[in-house]
Design an enzyme around this catalytic site. Structure first.
Site, PDB file in Angstrom:
ATOM      1  N   GLY A 209       0.830  -1.202   0.000  1.00  0.00           N
ATOM      2  CA  GLY A 209       0.000   0.000   0.000  1.00  0.00           C
ATOM      3  C   GLY A 209       0.858   1.243   0.000  1.00  0.00           C
TER       4      GLY A 209
ATOM      5  N   ASP B 234       0.199  -7.575  -6.025  1.00  0.00           N
ATOM      6  CA  ASP B 234      -1.184  -7.847  -5.636  1.00  0.00           C
ATOM      7  C   ASP B 234      -1.130  -8.719  -4.397  1.00  0.00           C
ATOM      8  OD1 ASP B 234      -3.776  -8.702  -5.296  1.00  0.00           O
ATOM      9  OD2 ASP B 234      -4.056  -9.411  -7.347  1.00  0.00           O
ATOM     10  N   VAL B 235      -1.516  -8.175  -3.242  1.00  0.00           N
ATOM     11  CA  VAL B 235      -1.356  -8.911  -1.985  1.00  0.00           C
ATOM     12  C   VAL B 235      -2.282 -10.109  -1.891  1.00  0.00           C
ATOM     13  CG1 VAL B 235      -0.493  -6.911  -0.707  1.00  0.00           C
ATOM     14  CG2 VAL B 235      -2.963  -7.411  -0.722  1.00  0.00           C
TER      15      VAL B 235
ATOM     16  N   SER C  92      -6.839  -0.820  12.565  1.00  0.00           N
ATOM     17  CA  SER C  92      -7.718   0.349  12.544  1.00  0.00           C
ATOM     18  C   SER C  92      -8.434   0.412  13.876  1.00  0.00           C
ATOM     19  CB  SER C  92      -8.759   0.224  11.421  1.00  0.00           C
ATOM     20  OG  SER C  92      -9.788   1.186  11.569  1.00  0.00           O
TER      21      SER C  92
ATOM     22  N   TYR D 195     -14.986  -4.811   7.462  1.00  0.00           N
ATOM     23  CA  TYR D 195     -13.733  -4.111   7.767  1.00  0.00           C
ATOM     24  C   TYR D 195     -13.313  -4.335   9.215  1.00  0.00           C
ATOM     25  CZ  TYR D 195     -10.349  -0.237   7.478  1.00  0.00           C
ATOM     26  OH  TYR D 195      -9.201   0.526   7.477  1.00  0.00           O
TER      27      TYR D 195
ATOM     28  N   ALA E  86     -12.027  -7.857   9.595  1.00  0.00           N
ATOM     29  CA  ALA E  86     -10.707  -7.992   8.985  1.00  0.00           C
ATOM     30  C   ALA E  86      -9.629  -7.374   9.861  1.00  0.00           C
ATOM     31  CB  ALA E  86     -10.707  -7.337   7.598  1.00  0.00           C
ATOM     32  N   LYS E  87      -9.895  -6.186  10.393  1.00  0.00           N
ATOM     33  CA  LYS E  87      -8.885  -5.508  11.195  1.00  0.00           C
ATOM     34  C   LYS E  87      -8.701  -6.168  12.556  1.00  0.00           C
ATOM     35  CE  LYS E  87      -7.586  -2.426   8.216  1.00  0.00           C
ATOM     36  NZ  LYS E  87      -6.215  -2.495   7.639  1.00  0.00           N
TER      37      LYS E  87
END
Length: 249
Positions: free
Chosen positions: A14, A64-65, A143, A155, A158-159
């Site tokens: 990123g 591309d991760v 986050s 989100y 995921a975080k």
């Protein structure tokens, strides 16, 4: 910490984004050779060129991760070109907001694939040269949302997963001389955020909830990254550092 990273190599996924590029500038200023990796190859190369124009050692590469084989190859190439890999910062990811009952499978999978699985593949690949060298600093960007946010089930999940992953890595690799820590930013002003039609309302709400009455800047996060990347932080691992202006929940 002036010059504290001299001779070290840092990979930032990123790296073309607001947080990644700011962190790259801080790490480069401390003497690190910085590799900015991003799905947007040209943007990563442009960001690296800007660093080189300032007299720093930097390059931009495409990755591309979500492609584990490509990540493994990219990390191996970086280590081969530069003689090792000492610092990893995972700064990739994006939200795709939606209320639970309206969230699609695609919205769920897209965020989990990039934010969580992409972090796993990148950390796994970067750990290989670090274990071989007996030294490393792994820093993941989580986050404040890892505590849970309405409209961000994907989100937040995921975080939260990134935090759990990082703590597991810290427990596994500490004996190898590798630390692993997460940074959990609050609202940070980037070009993409400021471009939203709702930016003013988002900023007003965040400032109201923050103890420090402003929103974050990329340099706020970059300073935390630089500390965790430095030799000074060698007895800190498995931690979550909130850079959120005092807003946690």
């Amino acid at each position: 910490m002036n010059g504290s990273l001299e001779g070290q190599v840092a990979l930032i996924t990123g790296g073309a984004g607001g947080l990644g590029s700011a962190a790259g500038a801080w790490l480069a200023a401390e003497g690190a050779t910085v590799v900015l990796a991003d799905l947007a190859t040209e943007s990563a190369q442009a960001a690296a060129e800007k660093l080189r124009a300032g007299g720093y050692a930097a390059e931009g590469v495409g990755v591309d991760v979500t492609d584990s084989a490509a990540v493994e190859q990219a990390v191996a190439d970086v280590a081969a070109r530069h003689g090792g890999l000492h610092i990893l910062l995972t700064s990739h990811g994006f939200p795709r907001d939606g209320r639970l009952l309206d969230m699609t499978d695609e919205q769920w999978r897209a965020v989990l694939d990039v934010c969580l699985s992409g972090t796993f593949t990148t950390v796994r690949a970067a750990a290989r040269p670090m274990v071989a060298a007996g030294y490393g600093r792994i820093i993941t960007i989580a986050s404040r949302a890892w505590h849970g946010n309405p409209g961000q089930a994907n989100y937040s999940a995921a975080k939260a997963g990134v935090v759990g992953l990082t703590r597991s890595v810290a427990k596994e690799l500490g004996r190898k001389g590798i630390t692993a820590n997460s940074i959990a930013p609050g609202l940070v002003e980037t070009a993409s955020l400021r471009g939203l039609d709702t930016f003013a309302a988002i900023e007003e709400r965040a400032v109201k909830d923050n103890s420090i009455k402003r929103i974050g800047q990329p340099d706020d996060v970059a300073g935390a990254v630089t500390f965790l990347a430095s030799p000074t932080s060698g007895f800190i691992t498995g931690e979550v550092l909130h850079v959120s202006g005092g807003r946690f929940g």
